[in-house]
Design a protein around this motif. Structure first.
Motif, PDB file in Angstrom:
ATOM      1  N   VAL A  54       0.837  -1.203   0.000  1.00  0.00           N
ATOM      2  CA  VAL A  54       0.000   0.000   0.000  1.00  0.00           C
ATOM      3  C   VAL A  54       0.870   1.251   0.000  1.00  0.00           C
ATOM      4  O   VAL A  54       0.570   2.232  -0.670  1.00  0.00           O
ATOM      5  CB  VAL A  54      -0.949  -0.011   1.218  1.00  0.00           C
ATOM      6  N   THR A  58       1.084   6.518   2.553  1.00  0.00           N
ATOM      7  CA  THR A  58      -0.372   6.618   2.433  1.00  0.00           C
ATOM      8  C   THR A  58      -1.021   6.838   3.791  1.00  0.00           C
ATOM      9  O   THR A  58      -0.493   6.439   4.830  1.00  0.00           O
ATOM     10  CB  THR A  58      -0.958   5.332   1.808  1.00  0.00           C
ATOM     11  N   ASP A  59      -2.199   7.463   3.767  1.00  0.00           N
ATOM     12  CA  ASP A  59      -2.962   7.648   5.003  1.00  0.00           C
ATOM     13  C   ASP A  59      -3.316   6.309   5.628  1.00  0.00           C
ATOM     14  O   ASP A  59      -3.378   6.182   6.854  1.00  0.00           O
ATOM     15  CB  ASP A  59      -4.244   8.438   4.718  1.00  0.00           C
ATOM     16  N   ILE A  60      -3.571   5.305   4.781  1.00  0.00           N
ATOM     17  CA  ILE A  60      -3.963   3.992   5.294  1.00  0.00           C
ATOM     18  C   ILE A  60      -2.888   3.445   6.226  1.00  0.00           C
ATOM     19  O   ILE A  60      -3.166   3.044   7.355  1.00  0.00           O
ATOM     20  CB  ILE A  60      -4.232   3.011   4.135  1.00  0.00           C
ATOM     21  N   GLU A  64      -4.490   4.726   9.559  1.00  0.00           N
ATOM     22  CA  GLU A  64      -5.784   4.059   9.574  1.00  0.00           C
ATOM     23  C   GLU A  64      -5.750   2.565   9.875  1.00  0.00           C
ATOM     24  O   GLU A  64      -6.806   1.953  10.009  1.00  0.00           O
ATOM     25  CB  GLU A  64      -6.499   4.287   8.229  1.00  0.00           C
ATOM     26  N   MET A  65      -4.581   1.952   9.970  1.00  0.00           N
ATOM     27  CA  MET A  65      -4.551   0.497  10.122  1.00  0.00           C
ATOM     28  C   MET A  65      -4.767   0.068  11.570  1.00  0.00           C
ATOM     29  O   MET A  65      -4.295   0.717  12.500  1.00  0.00           O
ATOM     30  CB  MET A  65      -3.234  -0.073   9.601  1.00  0.00           C
ATOM     31  N   PRO A  80      -6.794  -3.667   5.580  1.00  0.00           N
ATOM     32  CA  PRO A  80      -7.473  -2.417   5.241  1.00  0.00           C
ATOM     33  C   PRO A  80      -7.973  -2.390   3.807  1.00  0.00           C
ATOM     34  O   PRO A  80      -8.761  -1.519   3.433  1.00  0.00           O
ATOM     35  CB  PRO A  80      -6.374  -1.367   5.452  1.00  0.00           C
ATOM     36  N   GLU A  81      -7.489  -3.313   2.981  1.00  0.00           N
ATOM     37  CA  GLU A  81      -7.912  -3.411   1.581  1.00  0.00           C
ATOM     38  C   GLU A  81      -7.610  -4.822   1.099  1.00  0.00           C
ATOM     39  O   GLU A  81      -6.947  -5.594   1.800  1.00  0.00           O
ATOM     40  CB  GLU A  81      -7.237  -2.334   0.725  1.00  0.00           C
ATOM     41  N   ARG A 113     -10.522   0.030   8.709  1.00  0.00           N
ATOM     42  CA  ARG A 113      -9.709   1.247   8.703  1.00  0.00           C
ATOM     43  C   ARG A 113     -10.154   2.151   9.850  1.00  0.00           C
ATOM     44  O   ARG A 113     -11.360   2.411  10.008  1.00  0.00           O
ATOM     45  CB  ARG A 113      -9.833   2.011   7.380  1.00  0.00           C
ATOM     46  N   GLU A 115     -10.779   5.384  10.782  1.00  0.00           N
ATOM     47  CA  GLU A 115     -11.011   6.731  10.273  1.00  0.00           C
ATOM     48  C   GLU A 115     -12.301   7.270  10.856  1.00  0.00           C
ATOM     49  O   GLU A 115     -13.071   6.533  11.467  1.00  0.00           O
ATOM     50  CB  GLU A 115     -11.055   6.737   8.745  1.00  0.00           C
TER      51      GLU A 115
END
Length: 425
Positions: A54, A58-60, A64-65, A80-81, A113, A115
């Protein structure tokens, strides 16, 4: 102490879960037509997988994880994806050795995620996605785009827009990266801290910043389309040519940047244009990720895919006012009067269900009128009434709840009689 559901999650209750089953079945049917096979990967993976695929910028990955240590002090992350896990499985299980290439897979399951929860956005959400791994033919890009548009069409959506862009190959991205650095560097102090850290690491991610999207430099930023080399430009032109041949409407948006580092060449989003859908209009996103397979230890084979939120697809259907093509219904409700009749319906109910007839009976010792009300609430097509008198003569009364017509049938003929009545309707 009252225990409540964690913030950013949801219970999907009966009456709503049928909507999920409906749209998931649509997606699976379209995938079957396109010869995509289901894959199921673990809900958690080694954290390194997402950091490497990823992208650290990245924000993820940064924010976000959901990451935790297990008892062996190993760092694990709730996925997360879906793409990284599918590609990891593709490599680990040597699916590249299958003579039938490209490998065409779909998945459906929860992602996580951390968020800010908002309308249509949850901390646990369900993604449906596909991956086509093993071909760099622009035609497979067009196929992937056609597949997702077929899913939305089958769901009845009309107010949607397909937006496409090219992120180019490594050479094109390098030239564009240098232009972006030169463009933003003189005034990077006016941007948020995330953008400032991205300037040298991955300036393309600045274009995806939500905080600074209205900054004047965003509107004048160099377009990737101006930096495509001949190969990348020809590739993107062929994708557009194939989409036109398939009569798929699309818009080219040179500012479209996907939020994951592994994308290159074709990138796309599908957006809802339904009034009242909300500020976040994206329904689906995806693109090509040549290089990701080799990055995770596999051969240098290309891939492309997309993912969409089941929650947002349902929201789009409802925003367009599309009627759900199903209703909760029951084939037969057994009404019993008297202790012997009630005992008899235990086996009778079982026989109906074994014959493929959805059936229910009273478990609350309610009066006849209350049992009929229960049948109404369950939208029963037929009600079969068994009392002590009927039981003595091996008969049962069957009432059609739509017409009000009632007929007496032999108890041992109830299954066949109901099947005949159901076929006639």
């Amino acid at each position: 102490m009252s225990v409540k559901i964690p913030r950013g999650t949801q219970d999907i209750l009966p009456g709503t879960v049928e909507k999920w089953q409906y749209v998931e079945q649509i997606a699976k049917e379209v995938c079957r037509n396109y010869q995509y096979k289901e894959i199921r990967t673990p809900i958690f993976e080694h954290t390194e997988l997402f950091q490497r695929s990823v992208g650290d910028t990245t924000d993820i990955v940064q924010k976000e994880m959901y990451t935790f240590k297990d008892r062996g002090d190993r760092s694990l992350t709730l996925r997360p994806e879906g793409t990284a896990a599918v590609v990891r499985s593709f490599v680990e299980n040597k699916m590249f050795g299958d003579p039938n290439q490209p490998t065409k897979l779909f998945y459906n399951g929860p992602m996580f995620r951390y968020e800010r929860p908002q309308s249509g956005r949850y901390r646990q959400f369900v993604q449906f996605g596909i991956e086509a791994i093993g071909s760099e033919d622009p035609a497979i890009d067009a196929e992937v785009l056609a597949l997702v548009m077929d899913i939305y069409e089958a769901a009845g959506l009309k107010q949607i827009k397909l937006v496409v862009n090219s992120l180019g190959d490594v050479e094109s991205r390098k030239a564009h990266r240098e232009a972006l650095v030169q463009h933003f560097q003189p005034r990077i102090g006016e941007f948020c801290g995330d953008c400032q850290s991205r300037l040298e690491k991955n300036p393309l991610r600045i274009l995806d910043c939500k905080k600074d999207r209205d900054h004047e430099l965003m509107a004048t930023a160099p377009s990737i389309l101006d930096y495509l080399n001949d190969y990348s430009r020809t590739y993107f032109e062929k994708v557009q040519k194939y989409l036109t041949a398939l009569n798929i409407d699309f818009v080219v948006d040179p500012t479209l940047v996907r939020g994951l580092d592994y994308y290159n060449h074709t990138a796309f989003e599908v957006m809802s244009e339904a009034e009242g859908f909300g500020a976040i209009t994206t329904l689906c996103g995806g693109g090509r990720y040549n290089g990701l397979v080799s990055q995770l230890g596999g051969p240098d084979v290309p891939g492309i895919g997309f993912a969409f939120s089941i929650e947002r697809l349902i929201a789009a259907i409802e925003a367009e006012g599309i009627d759900w093509p199903f209703e909760s219904s029951l084939d037969c409700y057994l009404v019993s009067l008297g202790e012997e009749a009630k005992d008899y319906t235990v086996k009778l109910l079982y026989d109906l269900r074994r014959a493929g007839i959805s059936a229910e009976r009273d478990y609350q010792d309610r009066k006849m009128k209350a049992q009929f009300k229960a049948a109404d609430r369950l939208h029963a097509r037929f009600v079969a009434i068994l009392g002590e008198d009927e039981l003595q003569v091996n008969k049962i009364n069957v009432k059609d709840m739509q017409t009000g017509e009632q007929q007496e049938v032999a108890l041992d003929q109830l299954v066949d009689a109901l099947k005949t009545m159901m076929e006639a309707k």
